[in-house]
Enzyme design. Structure first.
Site, PDB file in Angstrom:
ATOM      1  N   HIS A  34      36.018  33.968  44.830  1.00 27.15           N
ATOM      2  CA  HIS A  34      35.374  33.822  46.135  1.00 27.15           C
ATOM      3  C   HIS A  34      35.791  32.491  46.749  1.00 27.15           C
ATOM      4  O   HIS A  34      36.093  31.533  46.035  1.00 27.15           O
ATOM      5  CB  HIS A  34      33.853  33.892  45.972  1.00 27.15           C
ATOM      6  N   GLU A  85      38.304  38.306  52.711  1.00 22.42           N
ATOM      7  CA  GLU A  85      37.398  37.443  53.460  1.00 22.42           C
ATOM      8  C   GLU A  85      38.127  36.188  53.930  1.00 22.42           C
ATOM      9  O   GLU A  85      38.326  35.264  53.137  1.00 22.42           O
ATOM     10  CB  GLU A  85      36.207  37.010  52.598  1.00 22.42           C
TER      11      GLU A  85
END
Length: 213
Positions: A88, A136
């Protein structure tokens, strides 16, 4: 099946006692796979919710042994955790660690949603065949402009790249409403990764329903 991963991060609204309350209110969706990624200290409560699937927010490539502060896949599986986010933007890893962690997870039958920030990373890591590639762009995370609006052409290209490897694509960053979700699906994505738009909402269930229903 359409997949939704809700990353609770370390938001106070879904931490500790609030985590239990948050998950207790979640509805069951027949045509949607809903996965919750709690803060690490809340994972031990996962066994209380047998009808909910849980991911960790991070995992390491170590097993049992002298690994202070690491998170072992085996330990997570003992608590009923079926997978993890990896790489992430708030917990980035080097390429070697990504490769070794994905391979270990595959050996153990543990799912990995591998986060990427660019088309180049999608090309590099889709060949590993993780359970999901989650796209993302860092600059859009937590904002009000959705990735499906800002970078539709990149989503389409990533879907094509990952499709050749049979890897489903999730999209995240700025996903706030059903229109954002519909755009993502129209571009070929098979799910979404959301966080603040749901977790920090005054009514998280209503916000989640607005994305799904």
């Amino acid at each position: 099946m359409f997949t939704v991963i809700v990353n609770l991060k370390n938001y106070a609204e879904a931490n500790g006692k609030n985590f239990v309350e948050f998950v207790s209110k979640l509805p069951k969706y027949d045509s949607v796979r809903l996965i919750i990624a709690p803060a690490i200290l809340d994972l031990h409560n996962a066994h209380e919710f047998r009808n909910v699937e849980f991911f960790s927010q991070h995992v390491d490539d170590v097993g049992y042994g002298p690994y202070t502060g690491h998170i072992a896949i085996e330990s997570l599986m003992n608590y009923g955790i079926i997978g993890s986010l990896l790489n992430h933007s708030e917990r980035r890893l080097g390429e070697d660690k990504i490769i070794s962690t994905v391979k270990k997870a595959q050996m153990l039958g543990f799912e990995i949603a591998l986060c990427v920030e660019s088309m180049e990373e999608a090309k590099r890591y889709s060949a590993l065949k993780p359970s999901f590639i989650a796209y993302e762009p860092k600059e859009l995370i937590g904002g009000n402009v959705s990735v499906s609006t800002a970078k539709p052409e990149i989503i389409s290209e990533i879907v094509d790249i990952c499709g050749t490897e049979g890897v489903p694509v999730l999209v995240g960053a700025g996903i706030k409403n059903r229109q954002d979700v519909r755009k993502s699906l129209d571009l070929g994505a098979q799910g979404i990764l959301v966080s603040s738009g749901v977790v920090k909402s005054p009514d998280p269930v209503r916000s989640l329903n607005s994305l799904i229903k």
